[in-house]
Design an enzyme around this catalytic site. Structure first.
Site, PDB file in Angstrom:
ATOM      1  N   ASP A 134       0.815  -1.222   0.000  1.00  0.00           N
ATOM      2  CA  ASP A 134       0.000   0.000   0.000  1.00  0.00           C
ATOM      3  C   ASP A 134       0.848   1.273   0.000  1.00  0.00           C
ATOM      4  O   ASP A 134       0.423   2.310   0.514  1.00  0.00           O
ATOM      5  CB  ASP A 134      -0.969   0.040   1.202  1.00  0.00           C
ATOM      6  CG  ASP A 134      -1.791  -1.226   1.299  1.00  0.00           C
ATOM      7  OD1 ASP A 134      -2.281  -1.669   0.259  1.00  0.00           O
ATOM      8  OD2 ASP A 134      -1.928  -1.769   2.415  1.00  0.00           O
ATOM      9  N   LYS A 159       2.278   2.139  -5.051  1.00  0.00           N
ATOM     10  CA  LYS A 159       3.014   1.654  -6.234  1.00  0.00           C
ATOM     11  C   LYS A 159       2.198   1.854  -7.514  1.00  0.00           C
ATOM     12  O   LYS A 159       2.752   2.147  -8.557  1.00  0.00           O
ATOM     13  CB  LYS A 159       3.359   0.161  -6.083  1.00  0.00           C
ATOM     14  CG  LYS A 159       4.323  -0.130  -4.960  1.00  0.00           C
ATOM     15  CD  LYS A 159       4.591  -1.616  -4.820  1.00  0.00           C
ATOM     16  CE  LYS A 159       3.397  -2.414  -4.374  1.00  0.00           C
ATOM     17  NZ  LYS A 159       2.894  -2.114  -3.020  1.00  0.00           N
ATOM     18  N   GLY A 215      -4.201  -4.353  -4.256  1.00  0.00           N
ATOM     19  CA  GLY A 215      -5.186  -3.377  -4.715  1.00  0.00           C
ATOM     20  C   GLY A 215      -4.441  -2.120  -5.110  1.00  0.00           C
ATOM     21  O   GLY A 215      -3.921  -1.420  -4.258  1.00  0.00           O
ATOM     22  N   HIS A 216      -4.318  -1.879  -6.403  1.00  0.00           N
ATOM     23  CA  HIS A 216      -3.573  -0.710  -6.866  1.00  0.00           C
ATOM     24  C   HIS A 216      -4.553   0.332  -7.390  1.00  0.00           C
ATOM     25  O   HIS A 216      -5.379   0.035  -8.250  1.00  0.00           O
ATOM     26  CB  HIS A 216      -2.574  -1.123  -7.949  1.00  0.00           C
ATOM     27  CG  HIS A 216      -1.476  -1.998  -7.419  1.00  0.00           C
ATOM     28  ND1 HIS A 216      -0.593  -2.683  -8.208  1.00  0.00           N
ATOM     29  CD2 HIS A 216      -1.124  -2.291  -6.145  1.00  0.00           C
ATOM     30  CE1 HIS A 216       0.255  -3.357  -7.432  1.00  0.00           C
ATOM     31  NE2 HIS A 216      -0.062  -3.137  -6.185  1.00  0.00           N
ATOM     32  N   GLN A 221       2.215  -5.984  -3.051  1.00  0.00           N
ATOM     33  CA  GLN A 221       2.564  -6.076  -1.622  1.00  0.00           C
ATOM     34  C   GLN A 221       3.853  -5.273  -1.340  1.00  0.00           C
ATOM     35  O   GLN A 221       4.074  -4.268  -1.974  1.00  0.00           O
ATOM     36  CB  GLN A 221       2.697  -7.533  -1.158  1.00  0.00           C
ATOM     37  CG  GLN A 221       1.368  -8.274  -1.106  1.00  0.00           C
ATOM     38  CD  GLN A 221       0.902  -8.793  -2.438  1.00  0.00           C
ATOM     39  OE1 GLN A 221       1.664  -9.416  -3.150  1.00  0.00           O
ATOM     40  NE2 GLN A 221      -0.335  -8.541  -2.787  1.00  0.00           N
TER      41      GLN A 221
HETATM   42  P1  IMP Z   1      -2.475 -12.837   1.982  1.00  0.00           P
HETATM   43  O1  IMP Z   1      -1.522 -12.316   0.968  1.00  0.00           O
HETATM   44  O2  IMP Z   1      -3.922 -12.603   1.629  1.00  0.00           O
HETATM   45  O3  IMP Z   1      -2.198 -14.265   2.348  1.00  0.00           O
HETATM   46  O4  IMP Z   1      -2.256 -11.997   3.337  1.00  0.00           O
HETATM   47  C1  IMP Z   1      -1.071 -12.094   4.120  1.00  0.00           C
HETATM   48  C2  IMP Z   1      -0.718 -10.745   4.737  1.00  0.00           C
HETATM   49  O5  IMP Z   1      -0.338  -9.852   3.709  1.00  0.00           O
HETATM   50  C3  IMP Z   1      -1.870 -10.056   5.463  1.00  0.00           C
HETATM   51  O6  IMP Z   1      -1.339  -9.317   6.548  1.00  0.00           O
HETATM   52  C4  IMP Z   1      -2.433  -9.105   4.434  1.00  0.00           C
HETATM   53  O7  IMP Z   1      -3.099  -8.012   5.026  1.00  0.00           O
HETATM   54  C5  IMP Z   1      -1.146  -8.671   3.747  1.00  0.00           C
HETATM   55  N1  IMP Z   1      -1.345  -8.241   2.356  1.00  0.00           N
HETATM   56  C6  IMP Z   1      -1.520  -9.022   1.279  1.00  0.00           C
HETATM   57  N2  IMP Z   1      -1.619  -8.283   0.165  1.00  0.00           N
HETATM   58  C7  IMP Z   1      -1.504  -7.002   0.543  1.00  0.00           C
HETATM   59  C8  IMP Z   1      -1.489  -5.762  -0.174  1.00  0.00           C
HETATM   60  O8  IMP Z   1      -1.600  -5.696  -1.407  1.00  0.00           O
HETATM   61  N3  IMP Z   1      -1.320  -4.647   0.572  1.00  0.00           N
HETATM   62  C9  IMP Z   1      -1.139  -4.681   1.923  1.00  0.00           C
HETATM   63  N4  IMP Z   1      -1.135  -5.825   2.629  1.00  0.00           N
HETATM   64  C10 IMP Z   1      -1.318  -6.971   1.942  1.00  0.00           C
END
Ligand code: IMP
Length: 429
Positions: free
Chosen positions: A13, A16, A40-41, A225
């Site tokens: 977040d 990017k 989520g971009h 991420q």
């Molecule tokens: P997962 O990727 O859904 O398995 O989540 C694992 C961890 O990564 C959690 O803490 C999510 O909130 C975090 N996470 C996954 N994708 C994002 C992202 O695009 N932005 C921020 N946090 C993310």
């Protein structure tokens, strides 16, 4: 030939999407390399705001080709919706300009159900995943029973594989988590239909990248991420299941070593995270509300994918230096500097303290940050709204000092500063 990688240097977040949209002005190809619709971009162009989960943010620039790399895990239902929304907004998402690696893996409702079931079973020790099925999809990939995009090239065979896959997951859902089984036949029919629709998008992404680089084109890899969510290098186990760090761009696209020109780290002017896990500089109450916003603007700190309020805190330069090392960052883009306007004083964590000793570098990565307490540098804030500033010289002196401190503590030059969500709300240095 030029190959740049844009990577999140915090917990995701960082903004990017808007940075990639901007840099894509000069790119021929924009490619996503890992992750799925957990990302989520958000990209704002004039009146329009695009929320992208799978397709690279570069797609908004009409001259670019968009690639989805082999490292990605793709939920075809989300992909179709995203393509539909882009099409409605007049963005071309035909197979001429969007291509998906034959080796990318697919997310199914089985993966999503498992993600939910596992989170529930973890109870107080939950990770706080986005429940998009990311972990289970990478698990099936690693145990070598995943479904790949190339399977879609033969829809009837693909249907059989999907049905088998759902039946296998049903055994886990029933026996391990006491959950209702999914309708394997219905899901298989649905995935066959997806295969018929999406098979024209299947391509050899690695080869496309190689040819483009050989032809002297500009390739931009878009990380999802962030560094601290990296499976190996992040705050394990509170991480995602993939490799968002810069080296992931090579594996996740199928590009050889030796071709990278620049690694651009994106960092927010403060720090946020969604989900569980350590966060040494986290703040609460009034200051947290001030940094997070109320949720009334789309740029407030609420998850683009899940809508969850993000945890917020001061910029942590110990973690930023770590991100610089792990990614081999060449420069920084600092986003959301405008959010700091109006605060009396600002803090940046310059080092950690442990048992009375100063710690500037982490001895064993960021997995366990609990023994550390942040040591802060305090800086004066500025009153002025800076959202209209476009030149470095017009920033208030205190804002310039803040950026200079980030450069000093990170050891990296800050080349771009964003002061709002719009494409032009940017200061180039
Ligand atoms: P997962 O990727 O859904 O398995 O989540 C694992 C961890 O990564 C959690 O803490 C999510 O909130 C975090 N996470 C996954 N994708 C994002 C992202 O695009 N932005 C921020 N946090 C993310």
């Amino acid at each position: 030939m030029s190959f740049s990688i844009v990577v999140g240097s915090q917990w995701g977040d960082e903004g990017k999407g808007r940075v990639v949209d901007l840099l894509a002005e000069k790119a021929d190809i924009v490619a996503r390399y890992y992750g799925g619709d957990n990302a989520g971009h958000t990209v704002t162009v004039g009146e329009r705001t695009f929320k992208l989960h799978l397709i690279p943010s570069g797609v908004i620039q009409p001259h670019t080709t968009s690639l989805l790399g082999n490292g990605m895990v793709i939920n075809p239902s989300v992909l179709r919706e995203e393509m539909g929304a882009l099409k409605d907004a007049g963005v071309d998402v035909s197979p001429d300009r969007v291509k998906i690696s034959f080796a990318a893996h697919l997310i199914t409702p089985g993966h999503r159900a498992l993600d939910k079931a596992r989170e529930k079973a973890r109870g107080d020790e939950k990770i706080g995943t986005t429940q998009r099925g990311i972990g289970p999809a990478y698990t099936t990939k690693v145990i070598r029973s995943g479904l790949r995009m190339e399977g879609m090239l033969s829809p009837p065979d693909f249907r059989v594989s999907v049905e088998k896959h759902i039946k296998a997951i049903n055994i886990q859902l029933r026996d391990l988590y006491d959950m209702e089984p999914l309708n394997a036949s219905r899901i298989a029919d649905q995935y066959k239909a997806y295969a018929e629709e999406l098979s024209p998008y299947v391509a050899d992404v690695g080869s496309i990248c190689d040819q483009a680089l050989q032809a002297g084109k500009h390739l931009l890899a878009e990380g999802a991420q962030g560094t601290l969510l990296d499976l190996d290098h992040g705050t394990y186990p509170f991480v995602t299941s993939s490799t968002p760090t810069a080296p992931g761009a090579l594996v996740g696209l199928g590009i050889g070593l030796g071709s990278v020109d620049k690694v651009i780290g994106v960092a927010k002017a403060f720090q946020t995270r969604v989900g569980e896990g350590p966060f040494p500089t986290e703040v609460f109450e009034d200051i947290a509300q001030r940094l997070r916003g109320t949720g009334e603007h789309f740029w407030d700190e609420f998850g683009t994918t899940t809508g969850r309020p993000r945890r917020v805190g001061w910029l942590d330069s110990v973690l930023l230096r770590y991100a610089s090392r792990i990614n081999g960052l060449s420069e920084l883009v600092l986003t959301k500097l405008d959010i700091l306007s109006g605060l009396d004083s600002l803090r940046i964590c310059s080092a950690y303290k442990k048992d009375g000793e100063m710690v500037r570098e982490l001895p064993f990565g960021p997995g366990d940050l609990s023994p550390y307490e942040p040591d802060y540098v305090d800086l004066p804030g500025w009153e002025e709204d800076i959202m209209g500033v476009r030149a470095w010289k017009n920033l208030p002196e205190q804002a310039k000092d803040y950026v200079a401190k980030v450069e000093e503590l990170s050891g990296l030059p800050v080349r771009l500063i964003s002061v709002g969500p719009e494409r032009d709300q940017i200061i180039r240095r």
